[in-house]
Design a protein around this motif. Structure first.
Motif, short mmCIF file in Angstrom:
data_model
loop_
_atom_site.label_atom_id
_atom_site.label_comp_id
_atom_site.label_asym_id
_atom_site.label_seq_id
_atom_site.Cartn_x
_atom_site.Cartn_y
_atom_site.Cartn_z
N LEU A 45 65.60 27.80 27.29
CA LEU A 45 65.35 27.62 25.85
C LEU A 45 65.33 26.13 25.49
CD1 LEU A 45 67.55 30.48 24.33
CD2 LEU A 45 65.06 30.31 24.26
N ASP A 92 63.01 31.25 20.22
CA ASP A 92 64.47 31.24 20.17
C ASP A 92 65.06 32.62 19.85
OD1 ASP A 92 63.91 31.44 17.46
OD2 ASP A 92 64.45 29.37 17.00
N GLN A 128 57.22 27.01 19.74
CA GLN A 128 58.01 27.66 18.69
C GLN A 128 57.65 29.13 18.51
OE1 GLN A 128 57.45 25.18 15.22
NE2 GLN A 128 58.66 23.50 16.08
N ASP A 168 62.13 24.29 23.78
CA ASP A 168 62.28 23.50 22.56
C ASP A 168 61.78 22.07 22.77
OD1 ASP A 168 63.39 23.11 19.82
OD2 ASP A 168 64.72 21.72 20.87
#
Length: 410
Positions: free
Chosen positions: A13, A4, A22, A17
């Motif tokens: 993104l 992110d 991550q 997710d």
């Protein structure tokens, strides 16, 4: 670095997710910013390092902006095997879920229906094509595919493609591409042939190299220092009282794979072979029989050592010593997967000792040497720092020197 934190399109993104990605792996952290800048890249990284996402995400980010031709192939990803093509195509599906980017996997070894589906996919327009060289050449020769608008060209597992004899096919495909494009080449090893090909295809590339990880701790590694003629006898002695269950025997040369398979069958063992001379349907059949237990021993070239998920291999046998430490890690990594334990045995003849010495140097420790059964005769002493050993029944101390590269890829 977290995903992110990267300046990706919001739709990409969201997909990252949703897939629970991550933290960037080292190859992703180093490669993604370079690729977002538009530079060519050489990535030296083994399977399992996250390299697929390292090149897919920057390409998907750019394609999702909508600034590339509609109804055209904008990205071509070349891979050595059907299995890898399928895996990458599935990752594209996941990462592109919230975007309008489409993909098609193109690979051989299946019926005419699949070929027609691929052809229709090209005609309808697909942004990304993930293809094996032989199948793509077939479409090119029939005029089914237009590669003139490709903006991104990716060679994945380039060393395996050269090992499988795809160099001429790759260069034929490159000639179909526009001169202005972004190129990415990923390879677990970087022999001279790959370096030469990179100079031909890439323009002023950045280079990212991720160190090869050591083998899993749960792999019990051992070796036999023996004469070449004793290797088959050792296998016979290993399974004279108990039949093998889930065993892969690796050899670097496909001709030798065929010879070993014939010899093991003469010993009454239930054996299949896997090498680049088999077409895709034959390879699929062998793998299915091996997975379901109809074949309990597989003799294979290094094609099998990457990219194919088989989690319950009990034993890996290196019938000959791999050319590189990286190949050794990939081979023995077929066992002790998914938290299980496993065993890896390597047969070292006199000429292969310096190669294995280099592997031990990479591992940072000697590999335990099992004495050759006395009834098989005298065995060589282990002297990897010398070109030739001498017959000896006792123990020998391990040493490590530079590897001798044979280049046997026939």
């Amino acid at each position: 670095m977290r995903f992110d934190e990267l300046d990706f399109e919001p739709a990409l993104l969201d997909a990252i997710d949703a897939m629970n990605f991550q933290e960037c792996t080292p190859i992703q952290e180093q490669a993604i910013p370079v690729l977002l800048e538009g530079r060519d890249l050489i990535g030296v990284a083994q399977t399992g390092t996250g390299k697929t996402a390292a090149y897919l995400l920057p390409v998907l980010d750019k394609l999702s902006t909508g600034r590339y031709p509609e109804g055209a192939i904008n990205c071509l990803i070349m891979v050595p095997t059907r299995e890898l093509a399928q895996q990458i195509d599935q990752q594209v599906e996941g990462f592109s879920y919230f975007t309008n980017v489409s993909s098609t996997a193109v690979y051989g070894g299946n019926d005419g229906i699949r070929f027609e589906q691929e052809k229709r996919g090209f005609a309808m327009g697909t942004d990304i094509v993930v293809a094996t060289p032989g199948r793509l050449i077939s479409h090119i020769s029939l005029g089914n595919i237009d590669l003139s608008k490709v903006s991104f060209f990716i060679l994945d597992e380039a060393d395996r493609m050269l090992d499988m004899g795809f160099f001429d096919d790759i260069m034929q495909i490159v000639r179909q591409l526009p001169a202005k494009r972004q190129n990415m080449l990923f390879s677990a090893t970087m022999p001279k042939e790959i370096q030469d090909m990179a100079k031909t295809i890439l323009h002023n590339p950045a280079e990212v190299k991720i160190a090869v990880s050591r083998p899993a701790d749960k792999i019990l590694q051992a070796a036999y220092v023996c004469h070449e003629a004793q290797k088959l006898q050792i296998i016979q002695s290993l399974f004279q009282d108990q039949a093998p269950k889930r065993v892969i025997v690796f050899s670097s040369a496909k001709l030798k794979v065929k010879e070993i398979t014939k010899s093991l069958r003469r010993l009454g063992l239930n054996v299949g072979d896997m090498h680049s001379d088999l077409d895709q349907s034959e390879r699929d059949d062998i793998m299915l029989k091996f997975r379901n237990g109809h074949i309990n021993m597989l003799v294979a070239t290094d094609i099998v050592s990457r990219g194919i998920d088989i989690d319950d291999i009990d034993l890996v046998i290196n019938y000959d010593v791999p050319h590189d430490p990286e190949d050794y890690v990939h081979r023995i990594g077929r066992t002790a997967r998914a938290g299980a334990e496993g065993c890896a045995l390597t047969f070292i003849n006199t000429e292969e000792q310096s190669q294995f010495g280099r592997i031990e140097k990479f591992l940072g420790k000697p590999v335990f040497k099992i004495p050759v059964p006395p009834e098989l005769g005298e065995a060589p002493v282990y002297q990897p720092d010398k070109s030739k050993g001498h017959s000896h029944r006792g123990k020998s101390k391990p040493h490590g020197r530079n590897v001798r590269r044979d280049g046997d890829r026939k």
